[in-house]
Design an enzyme around this catalytic site. Structure first.
Site, short mmCIF file in Angstrom:
data_model
loop_
_atom_site.label_atom_id
_atom_site.label_comp_id
_atom_site.label_asym_id
_atom_site.label_seq_id
_atom_site.Cartn_x
_atom_site.Cartn_y
_atom_site.Cartn_z
N HIS A 187 -29.02 2.84 19.07
CA HIS A 187 -30.06 2.37 19.99
C HIS A 187 -31.16 3.42 20.09
O HIS A 187 -32.27 3.22 19.60
CB HIS A 187 -29.44 2.08 21.36
CG HIS A 187 -30.42 1.70 22.42
ND1 HIS A 187 -30.37 2.24 23.70
CD2 HIS A 187 -31.45 0.84 22.43
CE1 HIS A 187 -31.34 1.72 24.43
NE2 HIS A 187 -32.01 0.86 23.69
N HIS A 205 -27.39 4.94 27.72
CA HIS A 205 -27.69 3.59 28.20
C HIS A 205 -26.46 2.70 28.23
O HIS A 205 -26.57 1.49 28.27
CB HIS A 205 -28.80 2.99 27.35
CG HIS A 205 -29.99 3.90 27.20
ND1 HIS A 205 -30.18 4.71 26.11
CD2 HIS A 205 -31.01 4.15 28.04
CE1 HIS A 205 -31.28 5.41 26.27
NE2 HIS A 205 -31.81 5.11 27.43
#
Lengths: 172, 844
Positions: free
Chosen positions: A102, A121
């Protein structure tokens, strides 16, 4: 400079072969027909790097490695039971990049449920399911190293199945 | 086996690539992206002067680097007739997402159609007409002529109420101000269509009538308020999955203490204690887990209330806060209605009419009516009384220096698709009004939202309130022509089992009539269709980007364009309006919906004149739009509040940050917007004062729900996952998505699985009196026994199949309250082999 040239050559190969359907559009009409029949490498050429020996591995304890070069951190894991893509006599040795696909945060291995977890995250990946993203924000599953074990128990990495975060070519 | 793209390098964006402002067209957050395109025969290089980033790409890039993109962000698409390379990557300069991409938005590039890479090959390219027993591509003129001839016959002979319309009313994707105006002008100006519904519910209505009736628009704060709040309340919402980068980029930093300097800067004279967060949700979500990681478990309170008891909880918190004297008296006196309104005759059971299920009144009157003790609420909600007190304290107890606590409440489908929607919505707004937390830094009482918004249409007042329950109208055999715009009621409606059964039958009647008239002239075909309609048949026109289940029942299918394939304006959940620029051609002959609406209008005008209906034909003029920008100027520019200040050029100059609606004024050529509504205390009512809502608890108010709960053992709670957008209309062709969720999951507690003899990944039938559907079992330790959670809107298992037809007074569906039984269909199917069934919660 040598490095750059290699990358650029590889990128051109990608355009010709990496996307199979691009042949007409990307190979260019200037090429003679015979040239189209020549084989082009669809993917980057990977080094065959020795990462460790089976004897170095303890079940469910990640061993820090780097592949395809020292700037691409990863781990080797012996899972204790055979998994898809696992190598070694028990079919249970796997290797992954540990940069979250990501945003490139370092993943943390959780030995309780054998998952890689991103503190940035909250994405997580399954070490026992080919690095499948269990839940998260990445749009590819965790890059897994293609491994080979020789008769001496030496573990070699010879490829990667997804793009590693932070590089637009897996080999720089 | 886990899906891998086997892509190990990507073309580099050259320094001179063309850059387009883009906005993710999926969820309401509207993250900013940049789209880069360049010719196929060019490429950038690794040297800093050879690539758009100006960095040495022969080096490993660091964490959070802007100079990287995933394979899903790359594609080869058609632009002005030429194939080009395209990268769509998150914009680090956009204040909404600061460079973060969600698992949805990061797939925008590969979710466009490409003849070269083969992505999204299911996109419609040409109009289709049912002909010779199948669908055949044809020209726009041929298709629109048939649409206009049948539609004109029916509206002239039967009246406009026999034209039924299902149409989106959103921003993003195929919506936006351009397309809502185009469709709105056709159905609400040229015609006055009354039997109309929206994409996710069976009527043309607001999901949040209550807050609007109270004078409080539902998108009233700024995303920055989530960074400034002392307390955040997530009420019936799951922001990490459904508003991902709003949560990650604005809520999480506050919970981590990272926004303290911003608080000190903007609010200098107050204490700024560590932020806290309250979740109200029957289910433990990944949002709760993430909040615990960020804020520490001591600063997170989860109230796992019984399904549908939100109203009791809200009224108890309201009562407790008022009794403690934690209300903002000055605010209440200055900005809310002072005098109580006389109570309706049937109050508290009913409001004045079905259109007003609550009672709008003063603070004191609402307090008297809604009074609910903590103990009673604890009993009803199934949570400890002390936790409700803690929630009230976190929401409203003054801070140590005496300052009032700044509390932001975000709510969404857990409230909206739930029991007594109107009163519950009002009860939540009551709390924010009583504590003076609307129009204030760090405050707000807002919908979290699903999709972006883009609504400017002629008045829909003729639709009425309560609006027609359109699905029931169709089920009962009414309506003759159905125009469908980007809606798939086969996946996203309630009572879907019955709806599909009837809809198949009625549309088949027309197909059979068309088949029987094969070879006939257009006039004879139209006659055959009209005759079939008179027998109970339904003629359907479906406008969409794919040939979905609605389209497979339609008689004419018209291909639309979506974001990036047209210029499109929308606003996000803080009313931030941007122009998402066109960067590629729409596939084949597909067109923006606004231009399709214009085409229908023009053909209607022509056909009506041929029929001698000149006066009626005159109503279909004013559609001479060449481009979507023409529709924007006709619609938004002329009709939105201060819309005359807004043009494409001015929006383009504002990039991915845009401005927050409404526009206030121009400074030079720059539009100045409105960060938060009601900062002046002037609310959206005739006298500028907000209303409180008197709406006491009245049990499960939806017809059929109490009986269903008594009869079936499992709550089938349901909603979205972060991976899937809406009804998967693009995701169903995305390998990364279908590899993870080959079927919709149903989260079950291991004890419930054991009791039913189920293993991870087993396929189960979920069934009740309303119908049946299927799902894949996902073991979930945190699920409460007897309470499951099923993914909504999935192609291989439609949750709406088992939702009863009952709605609230205002025709709002109550998807969340579904009870059913579960039986095994099969062991884990092969498509589910090898996928992970581990907990979705991040774990160190």
């Amino acid at each position: 400079m040598k490095c750059n040239r290699l990358v650029d050559a590889g990128r051109r190969q990608f355009l010709r072969g990496g996307l199979v359907a691009t042949a007409g559009a990307a190979a260019g009409t200037m090429m003679p027909e015979r040239a189209e029949a020549q084989s082009a490498l669809a993917r980057v050429s990977y080094p065959a790097n020795r990462l460790a020996n089976i004897a170095d591995l303890t079940e469910n304890e990640p061993l820090d490695v780097a592949y395809p070069d020292e700037r691409s951190p990863g781990v080797l894991l012996k899972l204790g039971q055979a998994v898809e893509g696992g190598v070694g006599p028990d079919g249970d040795i796997v290797g992954y990049s540990v940069l979250c696909p990501h945003k490139g945060w370092f993943l943390i291995y959780n030995s309780d449920d054998r998952s890689f977890n991103c503190p940035g995250h909250y994405s997580r990946f399954d070490a026992e399911a080919g690095g499948q993203q269990i839940w998260g924000h990445a749009t590819n599953n965790l890059p897994q190293f293609v491994l080979r074990v020789d008769g001496e128990g030496e573990i070699y990495a010879e490829g990667v199945d997804e793009l590693i975060f932070g590089r637009l070519s897996n080999t720089l | 086996m886990t899906y891998k793209r086997q892509v190990d390098r990507l073309p580099i964006i050259p320094a001179d690539a063309t850059v387009h402002n883009s906005v993710c067209h999926y969820c309401i957050v509207g993250c900013g992206y940049k789209t880069y395109t360049w010719p196929m025969n060019k490429q950038g290089g690794t040297a800093p002067d050879e690539n758009i980033f100006g960095v040495d790409l022969s080096q490993q890039q660091p964490q959070d680097s802007n100079a990287w993109y995933a394979p899903s962000m790359y594609n080869v698409v058609r632009q002005n007739g030429q194939d080009v390379h395209m990268v769509i990557k998150p914009d680090q300069d956009c204040v909404v997402n600061s460079g973060l991409a969600s698992v949805r938005g990061a797939r925008m590039a590969e979710n466009h159609p490409s003849d070269v890479t083969g992505t999204q090959g299911h996109r419609l390219t040409d109009p289709l007409v049912w002909r010779y027993g199948t669908y055949n591509p044809t020209s726009w003129d041929d298709a629109l002529d048939l649409v206009a001839r049948v539609t004109a016959r029916i509206v002239v002979e039967n009246g406009e109420d026999d034209l039924v319309v299902s149409m989106f009313d959103h921003g993003g994707s195929g919506g936006g101000y351009e397309n809502t105006w185009g469709t709105g002008k056709l159905y609400f100006e040229s015609m006055k269509i009354k039997n109309v519904r929206i994409h996710n519910r069976p009527a043309y209505n607001s999901e949040v009538h209550a807050t609007r009736d109270m004078g409080v628009s539902e998108l009233n704060n700024a995303y920055e308020d989530a960074q400034l709040a002392d307390t955040l309340v997530a009420w019936g919402c799951n922001p990490l999955e459904c508003q991902t980068n709003y949560f990650l980029n604005h809520w999480i930093p506050n919970l981590q203490g990272m926004s303290s300097s911003r608080k000190a800067e903007l609010i200098p004279d107050e204490d700024h204690p560590r932020a806290r967060i309250i979740f109200i949700d029957p289910r433990r979500t990944v949002s709760i887990n993430a909040a615990e990681q960020a804020a520490g478990a001591d600063n997170v309170l989860h109230l796992p209330i019984n399904s549908g008891t939100d109203l009791a909880l809200a009224n108890a918190i309201f009562t407790y806060v008022a009794d403690q004297g934690w209300v903002d008296t000055d605010f209440i006196e200055s900005h809310t209605k002072a005098e109580a309104e006389p109570r309706p005759a049937l109050f508290p059971a009913r409001g004045e009419t079905d259109a007003e299920p609550g009672h709008l009144t003063s603070f004191q009157d609402a307090l008297d009516a809604n009074r609910m003790s903590i103990e009673e609420a604890a009993q009803l909600c199934g949570v400890p009384a002390e936790d409700i007190v803690t929630a009230a304290e976190w929401i409203a107890m003054p801070k140590e220096n005496g300052a009032r606590r700044r509390t932001m409440i975000g709510y969404e489908k857990g409230v909206i698709w739930n029991n007594d929607n109107y009163r519950t919505n009002g009860a939540i707004v009551n709390i924010s009004l009583a504590t003076g937390n609307i129009g204030r830094l760090g405050g707000g009482c807002v919908r979290m939202g699903g999709h972006q918004e883009g609504y400017v249409r002629p008045s829909a007042a003729h639709v009425g309130r309560p609006a027609t329950y359109v699905d029931q109208l169709l089920i009962s055999g009414n309506g003759g022509v159905h125009h469908v715009w980007d809606c798939n009621q086969y996946r996203t409606t309630l009572n879907a089992t019955e709806f599909k059964r009837i809809y198949n039958r009625r549309t088949n009647m027309v197909k059979e009539a068309m088949d029987a008239a094969a070879g006939a002239t257009r006039e004879e075909q139209v006659e055959a269709i009209v005759n079939a309609i008179r027998q109970g048949g339904l003629f359907t026109v479906d406008v969409d980007i794919i040939h979905n289940e609605m389209g497979q029942r339609a008689h004419v299918v018209l291909p639309g364009a979506q974001t990036g394939e047209m210029n499109l304006t929308s606003m996000n959940g803080e009313r931030r309006m941007r122009l998402a620029e066109r960067y590629m051609d729409p596939p084949g002959r597909s067109r923006p919906d606004c231009l399709i609406a214009a085409g229908i209008a023009q053909h209607m005008e022509r056909v009506l004149r041929e029929m001698g209906e000149d006066d009626y034909a005159d109503q279909f003029t004013g559609y001479d739009w060449e481009t979507e920008e023409d529709a924007f100027m006709d619609g938004y520019h002329r009709n939105a509040h201060n819309g005359e200040l807004v043009t494409y050029d001015r929006l383009r100059a504002l990039g991915t940050n845009g401005f927050q609606e409404p526009a206030q004024r121009l400074e030079g050529e720059t539009i100045v917007g409105t960060p938060r509504l009601y900062a002046d205390g002037n609310f959206s009512s005739e006298d500028g004062r907000a209303r409180f809502m008197a709406g006491p608890w009245r049990g499960l108010a939806t017809p059929g729900k109490e009986e269903e709960r008594a009869r079936y053992p499992f709550l089938i709670n349901n909603g979205r996952s972060n991976l899937n957008w809406q009804n998967w209309y693009l995701d169903q062709e995305n390998d990364f998505v279908t590899d993870r969720w080959p079927y919709p999951f149903i989260e079950m507690h291991p004890d419930d699985m054991e009791a039913r003899g189920l293993g991870a990944g087993d396929l189960v039938e979920v069934h009740n009196d309303n119908g049946a559907t299927q799902a894949m079992v996902y073991p979930t330790e945190t699920a409460r026994p007897g309470e499951t959670f099923m993914l909504f809107g999935a192609p291989r298992g439609v949750q709406g199949n088992i939702v009863g037809s009952g709605t609230n007074e205002l025709i709002i569906p109550v998807y969340k309250q579904t009870w059913a039984d579960i039986r095994k269909i099969s062991d884990r199917p092969s498509v589910a082999d090898g996928i992970s069934f581990k907990s979705k919660e991040f774990r160190f």
